[in-house]
Design an enzyme around this catalytic site. Sequence first.
Site, short mmCIF file in Angstrom:
data_model
loop_
_atom_site.label_atom_id
_atom_site.label_comp_id
_atom_site.label_asym_id
_atom_site.label_seq_id
_atom_site.Cartn_x
_atom_site.Cartn_y
_atom_site.Cartn_z
N THR A 122 -8.88 13.31 -3.46
CA THR A 122 -7.68 12.82 -1.88
C THR A 122 -8.13 14.93 -1.58
O THR A 122 -6.31 15.61 -2.53
CB THR A 122 -6.92 12.65 -1.96
N GLU A 152 -11.79 8.73 -1.12
CA GLU A 152 -12.02 7.31 -2.61
C GLU A 152 -10.43 6.30 -2.24
O GLU A 152 -10.09 7.27 -1.89
CB GLU A 152 -12.40 8.01 -3.23
N CYS A 264 -1.85 9.06 -8.27
CA CYS A 264 -2.10 9.46 -6.42
C CYS A 264 -0.86 8.66 -5.51
O CYS A 264 -0.54 9.44 -4.63
CB CYS A 264 -3.44 7.89 -6.16
C1 UGA Z 1 -3.98 3.60 -5.40
C2 UGA Z 1 -5.13 2.58 -4.47
O1 UGA Z 1 -4.29 1.54 -4.44
C3 UGA Z 1 -6.37 2.69 -4.61
O2 UGA Z 1 -7.00 2.50 -3.23
C4 UGA Z 1 -6.38 4.47 -3.88
O3 UGA Z 1 -7.93 4.37 -4.26
C5 UGA Z 1 -5.97 5.09 -5.26
O4 UGA Z 1 -4.23 5.00 -6.05
C6 UGA Z 1 -6.07 6.81 -5.40
O5 UGA Z 1 -5.51 7.92 -4.35
O6 UGA Z 1 -7.07 7.13 -6.10
P1 UGA Z 1 -3.82 3.60 -8.74
O7 UGA Z 1 -3.07 4.44 -8.36
O8 UGA Z 1 -5.10 4.13 -8.51
O9 UGA Z 1 -4.72 3.20 -6.64
O10 UGA Z 1 -3.09 1.90 -9.11
P2 UGA Z 1 -2.40 0.88 -7.68
O11 UGA Z 1 -3.35 -0.15 -8.50
O12 UGA Z 1 -2.42 1.12 -5.89
O13 UGA Z 1 -0.66 0.96 -8.17
C7 UGA Z 1 -0.24 2.23 -8.62
C8 UGA Z 1 1.16 1.47 -8.68
O14 UGA Z 1 2.03 0.54 -7.96
C9 UGA Z 1 1.28 1.02 -10.66
O15 UGA Z 1 2.54 1.50 -10.85
C10 UGA Z 1 1.43 -0.38 -10.23
O16 UGA Z 1 1.89 -1.02 -11.40
C11 UGA Z 1 2.51 -0.17 -9.64
N1 UGA Z 1 2.27 -1.70 -8.22
C12 UGA Z 1 1.39 -2.12 -7.11
C13 UGA Z 1 3.36 -2.32 -7.42
O17 UGA Z 1 4.78 -1.73 -8.91
N2 UGA Z 1 3.81 -3.50 -7.51
C14 UGA Z 1 2.24 -3.75 -6.70
O18 UGA Z 1 2.46 -4.84 -6.05
C15 UGA Z 1 1.03 -2.57 -6.69
#
Ligand code: UGA
Length: 438
Positions: A122, A152, A264
């Site tokens: 990114t 990605e 991220c």
């Molecule tokens: C995120 C994006 O979802 C990916 O599409 C992206 O490629 C990635 O960043 C990146 O830029 O590399 P990630 O950081 O692995 O992925 O995790 P997520 O599943 O998106 O969760 C991020 C945070 O949000 C976590 O702390 C999670 O607990 C929180 N979250 C997520 C919530 O508090 N509520 C939700 O409904 C969803």
Amino acid sequence: MKNITVIGTGYVGLVSGAGLSDFGNQVVCADIDESKIRLLKTGKIPIFEPGLKEVVKRNVKSGRLSFTTDVSKAIRDSEVIFIGVGTPEGKNGEADLSTIFSVAEMIGNNLNDYKIICTKSTVPIGTGQKIISIIKKYKNNDIDFDYVSNPEFLREGAAVQDFIRPNRVVLGVTSDKALKIMYDVYRPLYINETPIVHTNIPTAEMIKYASNAFLALKISYINEIANLCEAVDADVHIVAKAMGNDGRISPKFLHPGPGFGGSCFPKDTKALVSLSEKLNEPINTVAAAIVTNDKQKKRMTDKLFSLMENEIKGKTIAVLGLSFKQMTDDVRESAAIEMIQSILDSGGIAKAYDPVAADNMKKYFPNIEYSTSWQAAVKNVDAVVIMTEWHEFRGMDLSELKSLMKSPLVLDTRNILSVKDLTELGFKFDNVGRKALK
Ligand code: UGA
């Protein structure tokens, strides 16, 4: 199928390299970190990522995937070079691009034939142009190359699935020759009609930031709605579910919690705001989402303190879950860090348990006690805080939990425990936005 080098063997580089070889390409994953490459060569995976080990094993066995520390040779031997190195947060919220730029220099120095340089990491909008300039500056010949922005969209914990079955593939590229080669690289996805968005470089770079920031906005929004639910005796889960029934909203990323973390969202939202300020095009919504997120993390520690009537000194608190979300060992920007820090700052004793992330948290808190099971962590403690939504915490026997603790006091920042059961068992508890059911 193509000869590919992927530079960087972190979450992005390694998953991409393994996924690209699974698509039938011949892939070399290159990294200057000798210890990582040594591990990979012996079949070990330096990160916890479900399913990755199997994909790596399968493709190494078939001869399509290999590892090297000789990055220069790998560049010279390949037609397509993917950049998958880290872009950590630098000063003033801007992304630190020093590794990306040194990789670009290395590519310039080793450009011995036509190549495609493709960025997966990114990077702030406009970085593609800078990479092109650096390669041009360092290549000492008139050999041609093309640049592609191919961001990605991999979620940690589900990265292998996200790579192999993506919602879309974004290709920011202006040359037809390079586009044709990229279609070949992603041939299995092209054949099964995965949407492929072909656009220019800045648009591709923007798609990545706009997507991550929008998801972060959704989370901050539902967290604020949750907080408001507490004040009006509403249940945020029912609110979120009914909101999600509206196809325009979608139920995803509407789970309230302790605030988003990871490598991220926190970094990318700040980078987008920083860029918007530089360009004098303020992006107030995203700036607000960051403020809300910081407040949400603090709100969780306030909740614990008020549950304990501010008597933290000398008390022992079990923190269950250390990673920033389930199915990963990554603790970067995890809300658990702020929670543990404030327990310690107030004179409390923190005991921690996580099925996979303890070793990573030891870098932040080397001196707290780490347990090997949740049962061991909660023994004789004054309070329990759930910070990560691991399945084993969802399935926890609450009677057993109560019998092990000194006093039955629980803060559930992920809303995974049954409010009904906690009430019936006589727990004193709190959660995020479900006050009505207590
Ligand atoms: C995120 C994006 O979802 C990916 O599409 C992206 O490629 C990635 O960043 C990146 O830029 O590399 P990630 O950081 O692995 O992925 O995790 P997520 O599943 O998106 O969760 C991020 C945070 O949000 C976590 O702390 C999670 O607990 C929180 N979250 C997520 C919530 O508090 N509520 C939700 O409904 C969803």
